[in-house]
Write an enzyme that holds these catalytic residues in place. Structure first.
Site, PDB file in Angstrom:
ATOM      1  N   GLU A 169       0.892  -1.168   0.000  1.00 39.00           N
ATOM      2  CA  GLU A 169       0.000   0.000   0.000  1.00 39.00           C
ATOM      3  C   GLU A 169       0.923   1.208   0.000  1.00 39.00           C
ATOM      4  O   GLU A 169       1.524   1.517   1.026  1.00 39.00           O
ATOM      5  CB  GLU A 169      -0.874  -0.010   1.255  1.00 39.00           C
TER       6      GLU A 169
ATOM      7  N   CYS B 198      -2.246   9.059   2.420  1.00 42.31           N
ATOM      8  CA  CYS B 198      -1.940   8.600   1.061  1.00 42.31           C
ATOM      9  C   CYS B 198      -3.135   8.756   0.139  1.00 42.31           C
ATOM     10  O   CYS B 198      -2.989   8.796  -1.074  1.00 42.31           O
ATOM     11  CB  CYS B 198      -1.501   7.151   1.103  1.00 42.31           C
TER      12      CYS B 198
HETATM   13  N1  LIG Z   1      -1.023   3.376   0.420  1.00 45.87           N
HETATM   14  C1  LIG Z   1      -1.285   3.620   1.677  1.00 45.87           C
HETATM   15  O1  LIG Z   1      -2.301   3.148   2.254  1.00 45.87           O
HETATM   16  C2  LIG Z   1      -0.354   4.490   2.467  1.00 45.87           C
HETATM   17  C3  LIG Z   1       0.837   4.986   1.951  1.00 45.87           C
HETATM   18  N2  LIG Z   1       1.642   5.785   2.729  1.00 45.87           N
HETATM   19  C4  LIG Z   1       2.847   6.406   2.178  1.00 45.87           C
HETATM   20  O2  LIG Z   1       3.928   6.377   3.144  1.00 45.87           O
HETATM   21  C5  LIG Z   1       4.664   7.601   3.069  1.00 45.87           C
HETATM   22  C6  LIG Z   1       4.692   8.266   4.423  1.00 45.87           C
HETATM   23  O3  LIG Z   1       4.950   7.367   5.455  1.00 45.87           O
HETATM   24  P1  LIG Z   1       6.445   7.072   5.885  1.00 45.87           P
HETATM   25  O4  LIG Z   1       6.460   6.314   7.148  1.00 45.87           O
HETATM   26  O5  LIG Z   1       7.259   8.333   5.801  1.00 45.87           O
HETATM   27  O6  LIG Z   1       6.903   6.098   4.727  1.00 45.87           O
HETATM   28  P2  LIG Z   1       8.288   5.340   4.623  1.00 45.87           P
HETATM   29  O7  LIG Z   1       8.169   4.558   3.380  1.00 45.87           O
HETATM   30  O8  LIG Z   1       9.465   6.210   4.816  1.00 45.87           O
HETATM   31  O9  LIG Z   1       8.295   4.348   5.898  1.00 45.87           O
HETATM   32  C7  LIG Z   1       7.298   3.367   6.017  1.00 45.87           C
HETATM   33  C8  LIG Z   1       7.801   2.320   7.019  1.00 45.87           C
HETATM   34  O10 LIG Z   1       8.955   1.684   6.476  1.00 45.87           O
HETATM   35  C9  LIG Z   1      10.086   1.913   7.310  1.00 45.87           C
HETATM   36  N3  LIG Z   1      11.219   2.092   6.408  1.00 45.87           N
HETATM   37  C10 LIG Z   1      11.726   3.251   5.935  1.00 45.87           C
HETATM   38  N4  LIG Z   1      12.773   2.995   5.108  1.00 45.87           N
HETATM   39  C11 LIG Z   1      12.901   1.640   5.059  1.00 45.87           C
HETATM   40  C12 LIG Z   1      13.766   0.739   4.396  1.00 45.87           C
HETATM   41  N5  LIG Z   1      14.727   1.180   3.577  1.00 45.87           N
HETATM   42  N6  LIG Z   1      13.617  -0.597   4.572  1.00 45.87           N
HETATM   43  C13 LIG Z   1      12.644  -1.057   5.371  1.00 45.87           C
HETATM   44  N7  LIG Z   1      11.779  -0.272   6.042  1.00 45.87           N
HETATM   45  C14 LIG Z   1      11.904   1.061   5.888  1.00 45.87           C
HETATM   46  C15 LIG Z   1       9.743   3.121   8.149  1.00 45.87           C
HETATM   47  O11 LIG Z   1      10.435   3.091   9.377  1.00 45.87           O
HETATM   48  C16 LIG Z   1       8.247   2.930   8.348  1.00 45.87           C
HETATM   49  O12 LIG Z   1       8.023   2.018   9.390  1.00 45.87           O
HETATM   50  C17 LIG Z   1       3.967   8.454   2.058  1.00 45.87           C
HETATM   51  O13 LIG Z   1       4.605   8.301   0.796  1.00 45.87           O
HETATM   52  C18 LIG Z   1       2.556   7.853   1.955  1.00 45.87           C
HETATM   53  O14 LIG Z   1       1.950   8.057   0.710  1.00 45.87           O
HETATM   54  C19 LIG Z   1       1.342   6.077   4.020  1.00 45.87           C
HETATM   55  C20 LIG Z   1       0.150   5.582   4.546  1.00 45.87           C
HETATM   56  C21 LIG Z   1      -0.777   4.773   3.803  1.00 45.87           C
HETATM   57  O1  LIG Z   2      -2.621   6.048   5.223  1.00 48.44           O
HETATM   58  C1  LIG Z   2      -3.656   6.609   5.004  1.00 48.44           C
HETATM   59  O2  LIG Z   2      -3.725   7.677   4.425  1.00 48.44           O
HETATM   60  C2  LIG Z   2      -4.892   5.937   5.508  1.00 48.44           C
HETATM   61  O3  LIG Z   2      -4.691   4.567   5.455  1.00 48.44           O
HETATM   62  C3  LIG Z   2      -6.057   6.377   4.719  1.00 48.44           C
HETATM   63  S1  LIG Z   2      -7.539   5.769   5.370  1.00 48.44           S
HETATM   64  O4  LIG Z   2      -7.670   4.378   4.969  1.00 48.44           O
HETATM   65  O5  LIG Z   2      -7.494   5.910   6.852  1.00 48.44           O
HETATM   66  O6  LIG Z   2      -8.575   6.630   4.780  1.00 48.44           O
END
Ligand SMILES: NC(=O)C1=CN([C@@H]2O[C@H](COP(=O)(O)OP(=O)(O)OC[C@H]3O[C@@H](n4cnc5c(N)ncnc54)[C@H](O)[C@@H]3O)[C@@H](O)[C@H]2O)C=CC1
Ligand SMILES: O=C(O)[C@H](O)CS(=O)(=O)O
Length: 479
Positions: free
Chosen positions: A248, A282
């Site tokens: 996701e 996201c």
């Molecule tokens: N599609 C979805 O439902 C969602 C997507 N996101 C995306 O996540 C991002 C924001 O959240 P962040 O925590 O900053 O994302 P991130 O991708 O930096 O980190 C996500 C998780 O992975 C870990 N992580 C970071 N670098 C890593 C690596 N090289 N290897 C393994 N694990 C690693 C982090 O500590 C955290 O636990 C945004 O791009 C957002 O769009 C966030 C929430 C929901």
């Molecule tokens: O990471 C997010 O943005 C959330 O998972 C979106 S929602 O599912 O809570 O709307």
């Protein structure tokens, strides 16, 4: 519950680590608690425990699993306010939004307590006398649940509930930026009575911990939520041992407003769609595509709403009202969003919002709206993940669709129109896994959540979320 110390949960016991890191409040920089800072060895022990518990847990009946999930839902609901308060402090959330996130998490456990009992198979009619053809669904094995900081409890809940309903054992790792309430969720599962080793949690350096977990021979599925960049790394790592990747990832949702929309409703939808969780979602409305005949009126109305929002700590002092907008997660996020805004202005975009003042302490940003944004400005081509957005115009449906799809992301999209035909025709042409039609907040536990293109693989929630953690076994049988 101990919501001050995010500890490891391994084989039914809570552990600290050789060192710990502070967890800070983005709203004022104070220390909310600490997170154990483990090592690859702690990760391996957690995966060993999950592997050991898999045999017995996978042979529990679906009724036993459903009952435990329902108990967890009830216990989580009982602890909602305590968990939400900690979540609001560590993630910089407005308290009502933190409460809503825990409520949403309860819904996932309730939903998968029901879905656990609907794991069915097939019996095919024989083409040869004396043969029977059966298929059943079985838990895939040890599953990893790796999650970000923006919805740390609900994103874990939607993974854990499905994994446990399927009969998998689990190892979780949560972002060190907001680990306390998510650890509290694991405490709820532990206290609900999930057997030792079924649910495990380990904290520590993301790369080291994740590498150790992904290399463990018992791990068969990894469910990751986070940025697309890290998701690609997880997918590459999963290919080493053919581990099932469920991803996701990032988004860049277009918020399309046609001239036949209810403009005031679209403006209110835009406020919610862009600023929920201070824009750190996201599925957030990432860019506004507005039909040229109403674009200026939309921009002025939305800009006025942004300027009128109160800004402050999401858990105000006794008696003070909860502000309309809280902080972003940290100073890096402030810089990243500000850089996108500054770049767009340098490219000729016009600032619609006027307010720039924010509280002096904490990682705050004033909600910002720009108009006349060039199509190639990173403010609209990249995921903002904060309280800022640009308005881009279109003349025709064809141009709206083309601009909406002109991104490698495909998680969410939004369509505002009073036309039932558009409400049906436009989503069909959008490259997105989730579409809100006159609806800025589409997420529910019983609907399939997930992205197209580079926003991910697989679906969470709905019945599809359960199947992601099951293997189908076919039996050809001559009784
Ligand atoms: N599609 C979805 O439902 C969602 C997507 N996101 C995306 O996540 C991002 C924001 O959240 P962040 O925590 O900053 O994302 P991130 O991708 O930096 O980190 C996500 C998780 O992975 C870990 N992580 C970071 N670098 C890593 C690596 N090289 N290897 C393994 N694990 C690693 C982090 O500590 C955290 O636990 C945004 O791009 C957002 O769009 C966030 C929430 C929901
Ligand atoms: O990471 C997010 O943005 C959330 O998972 C979106 S929602 O599912 O809570 O709307």
């Amino acid at each position: 519950m101990n919501l001050k110390s995010a500890r490891h949960l391994v084989n039914g016991s809570w552990h600290t680590a050789g060192s710990a890191k502070d967890v800070t409040d983005p709203g004022n920089g104070s220390t909310v608690g600490e997170v154990a800072w483990g090592t690859a060895g702690d990760a391996t022990k957690a995966a060993d425990a999950a592997a050991e518990a898999f045999g017995s847990w996978s042979r529990t009946t679906v009724r036993q699993r459903a009952d435990l999930l329902r108990t967890a839902a009830e216990l989580l609901a009982d602890r909602r306010d305590e968990l939400a308060h900690t979540l609001a402090l560590e993630a910089g959330k407005r308290l009502p939004e933190a409460q809503g996130e825990v409520d949403f998490s309860v819904e996932y456990f309730r939903w998968f307590a029901e879905e656990a009992r609907r794991t069915t198979g097939t019996v095919s009619p024989p083409e040869l006398q004396g043969r029977r053809h059966l298929s059943t669904r079985k838990p895939i094995g040890v599953a990893l649940s790796l999650t970000p900081w923006n919805f740390p409890v609900s994103i874990q809940a939607r993974k854990l509930a499905a994994m446990l309903a399927a009969g998998c054992t689990v190892v979780g790792r949560v972002s060190e930026k907001a680990p306390l309430a998510a650890t509290g969720l694991f405490e709820v599962l532990h206290d609900a009575g999930f057997p030792a080793g079924v649910v495990n949690l380990v904290h520590g350096p993301s790369r080291e911990i994740t590498a150790a977990l992904m290399s463990h021979p018992a791990v068969r599925a990894v469910s990751f939520t986070g940025s697309t960049g890290v998701g690609r790394q997880i997918m590459a790592s999963a290919s080493e041992r053919v581990v099932r990747p469920l991803l996701e990832l990032g988004g860049n949702a277009p918020f399309i407003v046609f001239e036949d929309a209810d403009l005031d409703a679209a403006v209110e939808g835009a406020v919610l769609g862009r600023l929920r969780n201070t824009g750190q979602s996201c599925v957030a409305a990432n860019r506004f595509l507005v039909q040229d005949s109403i674009a200026e009126e939309f921009a002025q109305k939305l800009g006025a709403r942004f300027d009128a929002m109160s800004i402050g700590h999401g858990v105000p002092d006794d008696g003070a009202p909860v502000p309309d907008l809280g902080p972003v997660i940290d100073a890096d996020r402030v810089s990243a969003v500000q850089a996108l805004v500054d770049d767009a202005e340098e490219r000729g975009a016009r600032r619609v919002t006027q307010r720039t003042s924010v509280p002096a302490q904490g990682s705050f940003l004033a909600p910002t709206l720009l108009a006349d944004v060039p199509d190639d400005a990173p403010l609209v081509t990249e995921e903002v993940f904060g309280p800022a957005a640009g308005v881009v115009t279109f003349s025709s449906e064809e141009e709206a669709i083309r601009k909406a799809n002109a991104t490698e992301m495909g998680l969410a999209a939004y369509v505002w129109s009073g036309s039932p035909r558009r409400g049906w025709d436009i989503p069909e042409q959008l490259e997105a896994g989730i579409v809100g039609v006159n609806d800025p907040l589409p997420s529910v536990a019983f609907a399939p959540m997930g992205g197209a293109k580079q926003s991910g693989l697989g679906r969470e929630g709905s019945s599809l979320g359960l199947e992601e953690f099951e293997e189908v076994q076919y039996v050809a049988w001559r009784p």
